[in-house]
Enzyme design. Structure first.
Site, PDB file in Angstrom:
ATOM      1  N   LYS A 151       6.341  -6.176   1.986  1.00 57.16           N
ATOM      2  CA  LYS A 151       7.077  -4.927   1.749  1.00 57.16           C
ATOM      3  C   LYS A 151       8.554  -5.051   1.329  1.00 57.16           C
ATOM      4  O   LYS A 151       8.876  -4.804   0.186  1.00 57.16           O
ATOM      5  CB  LYS A 151       6.931  -4.030   2.975  1.00 57.16           C
ATOM      6  CG  LYS A 151       5.480  -3.539   3.093  1.00 57.16           C
ATOM      7  CD  LYS A 151       5.366  -2.283   3.893  1.00 57.16           C
ATOM      8  CE  LYS A 151       4.030  -1.602   3.645  1.00 57.16           C
ATOM      9  NZ  LYS A 151       2.961  -1.992   4.562  1.00 57.16           N
TER      10      LYS A 151
ATOM     11  N   ASP B 173       1.766 -10.643  11.533  1.00 57.75           N
ATOM     12  CA  ASP B 173       1.839  -9.858  10.305  1.00 57.75           C
ATOM     13  C   ASP B 173       3.174  -9.119  10.336  1.00 57.75           C
ATOM     14  O   ASP B 173       3.303  -8.089  10.995  1.00 57.75           O
ATOM     15  CB  ASP B 173       0.643  -8.901  10.234  1.00 57.75           C
ATOM     16  CG  ASP B 173       0.679  -8.019   9.004  1.00 57.75           C
ATOM     17  OD1 ASP B 173       1.731  -7.985   8.323  1.00 57.75           O
ATOM     18  OD2 ASP B 173      -0.331  -7.354   8.727  1.00 57.75           O
TER      19      ASP B 173
ATOM     20  N   TYR C 245      -2.775  -2.545  11.974  1.00 51.69           N
ATOM     21  CA  TYR C 245      -3.051  -2.326  10.543  1.00 51.69           C
ATOM     22  C   TYR C 245      -2.651  -3.579   9.783  1.00 51.69           C
ATOM     23  O   TYR C 245      -1.520  -4.062   9.908  1.00 51.69           O
ATOM     24  CB  TYR C 245      -2.278  -1.117   9.993  1.00 51.69           C
ATOM     25  CG  TYR C 245      -2.481  -0.970   8.500  1.00 51.69           C
ATOM     26  CD1 TYR C 245      -3.634  -0.370   8.001  1.00 51.69           C
ATOM     27  CD2 TYR C 245      -1.551  -1.485   7.597  1.00 51.69           C
ATOM     28  CE1 TYR C 245      -3.848  -0.281   6.636  1.00 51.69           C
ATOM     29  CE2 TYR C 245      -1.764  -1.401   6.232  1.00 51.69           C
ATOM     30  CZ  TYR C 245      -2.905  -0.799   5.761  1.00 51.69           C
ATOM     31  OH  TYR C 245      -3.122  -0.723   4.404  1.00 51.69           O
TER      32      TYR C 245
ATOM     33  N   TYR D 179      -5.088   7.062  -0.663  1.00 54.44           N
ATOM     34  CA  TYR D 179      -5.397   7.773   0.586  1.00 54.44           C
ATOM     35  C   TYR D 179      -5.527   9.272   0.371  1.00 54.44           C
ATOM     36  O   TYR D 179      -4.986  10.062   1.150  1.00 54.44           O
ATOM     37  CB  TYR D 179      -4.297   7.532   1.638  1.00 54.44           C
ATOM     38  CG  TYR D 179      -4.019   6.087   1.932  1.00 54.44           C
ATOM     39  CD1 TYR D 179      -5.001   5.267   2.484  1.00 54.44           C
ATOM     40  CD2 TYR D 179      -2.769   5.526   1.664  1.00 54.44           C
ATOM     41  CE1 TYR D 179      -4.743   3.934   2.764  1.00 54.44           C
ATOM     42  CE2 TYR D 179      -2.504   4.195   1.940  1.00 54.44           C
ATOM     43  CZ  TYR D 179      -3.498   3.402   2.488  1.00 54.44           C
ATOM     44  OH  TYR D 179      -3.238   2.096   2.768  1.00 54.44           O
TER      45      TYR D 179
END
Ligand SMILES: *Cc1c(COP(=O)(O)O)cnc(C)c1O
Length: 422
Positions: A265, A236, A142, A14
């Site tokens: 994660k 998600d 996202y 990014y």
């Protein structure tokens, strides 16, 4: 080109490579602290992109990984199997809500969402229903950076215009937060039902899209919508999973069970890459057949990597044997006590918290790189994005360190806000 390519062998995430400030080399990490090459110590308020829930180098995970590396570091899951993956799949099935009893492993969150989408699409194909290939997803969402997952991200964040033609066109709507929106969403789904394969949402907190919260009623409305229209509901939980909101999963907190759930994660406690797509028995049965054509044709090379699965099993041990969820509740209480001060800073639009997520939303964040540097100079690792300053510390953070982290964040934010908004 007037630069040395050798200085930029590493292409950073990014980042506009030409203008991004140099990254800070990390020499070691322990508990909630990162030690930089120049000797400075930072308290981590980001948990390394929300992964390091037990702090850095928890001995129980480190030892489990070491033992696994000495036994079998890796072996393919095609035709072979091993205890760490078998055990982890059973444990995930046991702690996941409802009948999410079947775990498909991959190495990253994005890929686990792709697999969820593929399972949903093929669940229709396997029933002889063609053309069910699109998804309903939500503004502010996202779900990853790959081409398929970008298509279900917020249109702006997912760069739907820039990548038009390269990514699939999905139905993107506002989350149904009131009765009117539920009705219009129902109408939208009815109009497109012949092409829809599922609904994808981050339950209770939309993370990278702006740390936005919604309530359990919104998720229940989506559950009802999916039941009415026969669509799989995909949660998600890559960010919310493993305690971040104070329960193991957001689904549990909301009392709503999806048909597919993705986790990644914090799955390995922030040690090794691993993700899982958890699928309900009802959907799994649509693949269970004599016909090899109905099999799920997917198999990442490093799928179910033994060292990563050993880390995940050790991480789950820690949730059982150490008071992680109580620690998250203590963090939430501290946010509730200390964060509201920020409401009086100029330019602050909203202050909110939930579990171990604290958010200060600003009208805007000009000179973001300067602000990031101010946090580092003050001894904390805080990474604001867009117009959001947030804290997601490791759950094990002590009350003293958390007080320092929050107070420092407030002080830096206030100084910066007064410079830009007074
Ligand atoms: C981080 C994240 C992803 C993507 O995971 P990667 O491992 O970066 O591919 C997907 N969904 C959510 C909700 C996330 O927070």
């Amino acid at each position: 080109m007037n630069f040395d390519p050798a200085d930029h062998a590493l292409w950073r995430p990014y980042a506009q490579m030409k203008t991004t400030p140099p990254a800070l080399p990390v020499l070691s990490a322990e508990g909630v602290r990162l030690t930089l090459a120049d000797g400075r110590e930072l308290i981590d308020g980001v948990s390394s992109w929300w992964t390091v829930c037990h702090g850095y180098r928890h001995p129980h995970i480190i030892n489990a990984v070491k033992r696994q590396l000495d036994a079998v570091p890796h072996v393919m899951l095609g035709g072979l199997t091993h205890d760490p993956a078998e055990c982890l799949a059973r444990r995930l099935a046991a702690i996941a809500p409802g009948d999410l009893n079947h775990a498909f492993f991959s190495e990253s969150g994005s890929v686990s969402v792709e697999i969820a989408m593929k399972v949903a699409v093929q669940s229709f194909i396997n029933r002889g229903l063609r053309g069910r290939t699109r998804f309903l997803a939500f503004r502010g969402g996202y779900h990853g950076d790959t081409l398929a997952t970008m298509s279900v991200c917020d249109p702006e964040e997912g760069m739907h215009t820039m990548f038009a033609g390269a990514i699939a066109r999905q139905l993107i709507a506002d989350l149904p937060t009131d009765a009117d929106r539920i009705d219009s969403l129902d109408a939208l789904v009815s109009d497109h039902i012949d092409t829809l394969a599922g609904v994808v949402v981050e339950p209770l907190v939309q993370g990278a899209g702006g740390m936005r919260f919604h309530d359990a009623a919104t998720l229940q409305a989506l559950r009802d919508l999916c039941d009415r229209h026969g669509l799989p509901l995909i949660f998600d939980e890559i960010m919310t999973g493993f305690g971040r909101l104070g329960t193991m999963f957001a689904a549990e907190k909301a009392g709503v069970t999806p048909d597919i759930m993705t986790v990644s994660k914090a799955l390995t406690g922030g040690t090794l890459p691993l993700a899982a797509t958890l699928v309900s028995t009802r959907l799994f049965e649509l693949f269970w057949d004599e016909d090899p054509g109905k099999a799920l044709m997917h198999g990442p090379t490093y799928m179910g990597n033994p060292a990563a699965c050993a880390a995940a099993n050790a991480s789950l041990d820690l949730f059982e044997h150490e008071p992680r969820l109580a620690q998250v509740h203590a963090i939430e209480a501290m946010f509730a006590a200390l964060l509201p001060t920020a409401r009086d800073f100029p330019g602050v639009v909203d202050v909110r918290w939930q579990g171990a997520i604290g958010v200060i939303e600003m009208a805007s964040l000009p000179e973001l790189d300067v602000l990031k540097a101010c946090f580092v100079d003050a001894g904390v690792w805080v990474r604001p994005f867009n117009n959001i300053i947030y804290l997601m510390p490791p759950y094990v953070i002590s009350a003293e360190d958390l007080t320092v982290l929050i107070d420092t964040t407030l002080r830096v934010t206030e100084g910066w806000a007064r410079r830009h908004f007074s």
